[in-house]
Design an enzyme around this catalytic site. Structure first.
Site: not given
Ligand code: RRO
Length: 307
Positions: A20, A44, A68, A126, A188-190, A217, A246
């Site tokens: 997402s 998203k 990001n 997030c 995982i999320n970032s 990545g 990754g």
């Molecule tokens: O939109 C973002 O800044 C964002 C979200 Br919601 C997320 O869950 N993970 C991310 O790396 N960026």
């Protein structure tokens, strides 16, 4: 070679999806993913109302991945509910998050009351909202929130988690998640709040939050695999794992599956390569399986060896 799998009772051509946030904000991007070789698509992360997100530059590809701080730009929950209502995919994934506790509840109540029949991915991780800690780093809050959610939410629900780095945290979070009828956890999320510097300018590369942002990545694969494995070995078997983080090659997909993932999501590499990445990854995964003598995903899924 058979790459087919099933998830939540639905047959899928393969185990691959977008993560997402990448290539899934607009109807056009979502339809492009639907037309790709991805086995399923997620939209998203949506908030109750549309958001412009953080100032640009807010996403930069680096040699080993990405940073990001998008800040949750999205077209609003109604937009994504409307998109999915026009679609016929057997398995639809809708990502959602609130800007605060009450909004999380309101957004999920809206999904519950809607005609949406797919799976909701509740984003608890997030990293890019200034002043708002990632929910899933607060164990008590996560338990309270999920307890309240499952008092009214009857549709299938998964959660997107941030990476954990301590075995005690895996234990604590798994103990909480096992108390709920979750369909899956997505790890995982970032990796939150990294910092990338441009050597030519001595400056950060993204504008929001003085350059701090989520890392994805190649940098994050060992952390992603550890989280997938840790939850696979701690969660009750009804809770499936989606592995994210990754994935650049078919070997990376294979490793996520070996650690116990049922589906595997692609973020940074999808951003770099576009939706054609799914054709490449499925072909590469098939080649890895062929070389190892596996005929189906079930032959090796979760079967990581230890020494
Ligand atoms: O939109 C973002 O800044 C964002 C979200 Br919601 C997320 O869950 N993970 C991310 O790396 N960026």
């Amino acid at each position: 070679m058979n790459l087919q799998t099933t998830f939540y009772g639905q047959p899928l051509a393969n185990c691959l999806m977008n993560a997402s946030g990448v290539h899934c904000m607009t109807n056009t991007e979502l339809a492009e993913l639907a037309a790709s070789q991805a086995g399923a698509v997620i939209s998203k992360t949506a908030t109750l109302t549309a958001r412009a997100g953080n100032p640009e530059p807010r996403y930069v590809d680096t040699s080993l991945g990405s940073i990001n701080s998008m800040g949750l730009p999205n077209l609003g929950l109604d937009y994504y509910l409307d998109y999915w209502a026009t679609r016929t995919e057997p398995l639809q994934f809708l990502s959602v998050a609130g800007m605060n506790y009450t909004e999380n509840i309101t957004a999920l109540k809206k999904i519950e009351a809607s005609d949406f029949t797919g799976i909701t991915e509740f984003n608890l991780s997030c990293p890019n909202l200034p002043g708002k800690p990632q929910i899933a780093y607060d164990f008590e809050l996560t338990k309270k929130l999920l307890t309240e959610v499952f008092q009214f939410f009857t549709k299938p629900l998964g959660v997107k988690l941030p990476p954990y780095f301590d075995l005690a945290h895996f234990d604590q979070m798994a103990e909480i998640l096992n108390q709920f009828p979750l369909v899956y956890v997505n790890s995982i999320n970032s990796v939150g709040n990294g910092l990338v510097i441009d050597p030519k300018t001595d400056a950060v590369v993204i504008k929001p939050k003085a350059g701090f942002g989520g890392i994805g990545g190649e940098y994050v694969k060992p952390t992603a695999l550890a989280n997938v494995r840790a939850f696979y070995t701690r969660l009750k078997p009804e809770i499936k794992i989606i592995g994210t983080g990754g994935v650049l090659t078919g070997q990376d997909v294979f490793e996520h599956l070996l650690c116990g993932a049922s589906l595997v999501q692609v973020g940074t590499q999808l951003h770099q390569e576009g939706p054609e990445v799914f054709a490449r990854l499925t072909a590469e995964l098939a080649a890895v399986m062929e070389q190892k003598g596996y005929q189906s995903l079930a032959d090796f899924q979760g079967k990581l060896k230890t020494l």
